[in-house]
Design an enzyme around this catalytic site. Structure first.
Site, short mmCIF file in Angstrom:
data_model
loop_
_atom_site.label_atom_id
_atom_site.label_comp_id
_atom_site.label_asym_id
_atom_site.label_seq_id
_atom_site.Cartn_x
_atom_site.Cartn_y
_atom_site.Cartn_z
N ASP A 386 -40.77 -0.34 -30.10
CA ASP A 386 -40.81 -1.79 -30.29
C ASP A 386 -42.26 -2.26 -30.38
OD1 ASP A 386 -38.07 -1.90 -30.20
OD2 ASP A 386 -37.98 -2.42 -28.06
N TYR A 456 -41.22 8.61 -21.16
CA TYR A 456 -41.62 7.21 -21.04
C TYR A 456 -42.22 6.95 -19.66
CZ TYR A 456 -38.41 6.54 -25.00
OH TYR A 456 -37.77 6.63 -26.19
N TYR A 529 -31.76 3.78 -25.54
CA TYR A 529 -32.34 2.45 -25.36
C TYR A 529 -32.84 2.34 -23.92
CZ TYR A 529 -30.14 1.06 -29.79
OH TYR A 529 -29.78 0.96 -31.10
#
Length: 568
Positions: A386, A456, A529
């Protein structure tokens, strides 16, 4: 002397005894060799069949290709129907058609308005429609008559204007279907008239050469000489596209008869815009053969259509020619890092309003394109983050495709590009391991995407104080399956599906002086997600970090720290 002209007389064998006179400007030996080569070719072919084909307007090159003749004879500059007639002992057209190699007319291409082409029509081949005579209509509707060498020179000049670096080239030709129909008609005529003769027994059908192959034989050798390189499989593509007005009308006539127009109009031109592209694509060669061709040899014809085309045609019109040169795309592969939370991966505009201050695509592609002097570029990456997510660690694999590059990158040149990107003042993006790759870069990207994992680091807030047992609990989950329905935030552009993803491992890192904030490190299957995995997306992702900890959880910041792919 440079300006002297000499007449060269070549004596042929007694069985076809005659003299050929050609005015030559400093090319005696070359012309002698060409005439000798022409005589050698003709000597092995049935003269009565060749005379018959000449009488119905078939050019010399088409005659040779129908008999499967190969070699350099196609690129002979003086090769014409009149020259072939001379070798065959036919002199009736010699005075008006004998090629004067030293004349101004031969040296300079002829351009005439399309309305004044009657003289050109008279000599256009009824089979190839002038393609193998290098006579065509240009984009200004002028009929241009050239030699093989003239056309090769024009192509080489176009390449030089485009600044192409050339070490090889491929030649590609597209011709209208009417030429194939003409060839079928002529071949049927030859089989019916001469099929019982020895020269037509067995092998000729498979040996004949197409118009496309013959044109390549005409141009390949002159182009190799002018460009000082070989033809064959190459990134440099020279494309010659011939079209014909009658062929277009034939296609649309078949389309209308087969599928009909969507609305009634008068005239074929008015029907064109109401025929779907898919309709034209469905038309088969058999449709064209049955509807558009009426063969007038030997009393045989197809009587089923009013839209018929006789062969030989009463009037021969030249094809339109468009030729262009371009290079196959070249690819740069590497990994990019994105340090800003206000930079998108690709250019992002909604309702004419730009989102973010820049994009990785524009920063990287905007530097590579002008340095390679290409026409355009395309940016491809292994997934995306994003706009508010940083890409850190080893970076994300990407490809930049440069179309029609004039400058081919060396290893030092690629390093220069990488340095230029990384030295930008704003420091929004960095690239690593940049290199020029072939189209196999696509395979590397696809192989990695199917099984890649991502790591992440997320800044998370929870509604209750963090406990020591929370760290152990979260770290205990290995290869945990998660069901995710399409997130609400992307539901307007993604299909409403339920996806199963895997969380391979998780680890909580405490932040000193805070009980409600922590860093969550995790490794997941590609396509997970992460934001929704943290807060649960109103129950659409289960389990989530919030449900595992038994409290409300929100994600405040997210970084991609690694994309595990053996790529670049």
């Amino acid at each position: 002397m440079a300006n002297d002209t000499k007449a060269v007389h070549v004596s042929m064998e007694p069985e076809v005894a005659h003299n050929i006179s050609a005015t030559v400007e400093g090319q005696d030996i070359s012309v002698y060799d060409d005439v000798r080569a022409l005589h050698d070719v003709v000597q092995g072919l049935p003269s009565h069949v060749m005379k018959d084909l000449l009488s119905i307007g078939v050019c010399a090159r088409c005659i040779f290709r129908l008999f499967g003749i190969r070699g350099n004879i196609y690129s002979c500059s003086f090769l014409s129907s009149s020259m072939l007639s001379s070798v065959l002992g036919e002199q009736r057209h010699a005075d008006e058609d004998m090629v004067d190699i030293g004349s101004e007319e031969h040296k300079n291409p002829i351009s005439l308005p399309a309305s004044e082409v009657s003289e050109v029509d008279a000599v256009l081949c009824t089979l190839c429609l002038g393609i193998l005579q290098f006579t065509y209509c240009d984009d200004k509707e002028l009929v241009v008559k050239k030699s093989a060498k003239d056309m090769a020179v024009a192509i080489s000049e176009l390449l030089r204007r485009e600044w192409h670096q050339i070490d090889s080239f491929s030649l590609e030709v597209s011709i209208p279907p009417i030429v194939l129909e003409n060839e079928s008609s002529v071949w049927l005529y030859m089989k019916r008239k001469y099929g019982s003769e020895l020269c037509f027994q067995g092998k000729l059908l498979s040996q004949r050469i197409s118009t496309v192959e013959a044109l390549i034989l005409c141009l390949a050798k002159p182009l190799e000489t002018l460009l000082d390189c070989k033809s064959g499989a190459s990134d440099i593509r020279i494309c010659l596209t011939f079209t014909h007005s009658k062929a277009l009308k034939m296609v649309h006539s078949v389309a209308v008869s087969k599928h009909g127009c969507k609305r009634t109009k008068t005239g074929i031109e008015n029907c064109i815009d109401s025929i779907d592209d898919s309709v034209v694509g469905d038309i088969e060669c058999s449709d064209l053969a049955g509807v558009t061709i009426q063969r007038s040899f030997g009393g045989s014809q197809d009587n089923g259509s009013s839209q018929s085309l006789k062969f030989p045609p009463e009037k021969v019109e030249a094809c339109h020619l468009v030729f262009l040169c371009y290079r196959n795309p070249i690819f740069f592969g590497g990994r990019y890092l994105k340090y800003s939370r206000n930079v998108s991966q690709t250019r992002w505009i909604i309702d004419d309003e730009r989102k973010g201050e820049a994009s990785v695509e524009e920063i990287v592609g905007g530097i590579i394109l002008p340095m390679c002097q290409g026409d355009n570029y395309k940016f491809h990456a292994a997934g995306r983050e994003d706009i508010d997510v940083r890409m850190l660690g080893s970076g994300r694999p990407f490809l930049v495709e440069i179309q029609n590059a004039r400058h081919i990158p060396s290893e030092a040149f690629v390093k220069e590009i990488e340095t230029k990107i990384n030295n930008l003042e704003n420091k929004l993006v960095e690239v690593k391991n940049l290199k020029a790759v072939g189209s196999q870069g696509w395979d590397l990207m696809r192989e990695g995407e199917a099984e890649k994992q991502k790591q992440y680091a997320a800044l998370v807030w929870i509604s209750r104080p963090l406990k020591d047992e929370d760290l152990e609990s979260i770290a205990s989950f290995k290869d945990m399956k998660v069901l995710q329905r399409t997130p609400i935030r992307v539901l307007h552009r993604r299909s409403p599906l339920e996806r199963e993803k895997i969380i391979h491992w998780m680890k909580i890192e405490k932040i000193a002086g805070s009980n409600h904030y922590f860093l969550l490190h995790l490794c997941t299957q590609a396509g997970t997600y992460i934001k929704e995995f943290v807060h649960g997306d109103l129950g659409r992702t289960h389990p989530s970090v919030g449900s595992l900890l038994g409290c409300r959880a929100e994600i405040l910041q997210l970084d991609v720290t690694d994309v595990k792919m053996d790529c670049f």
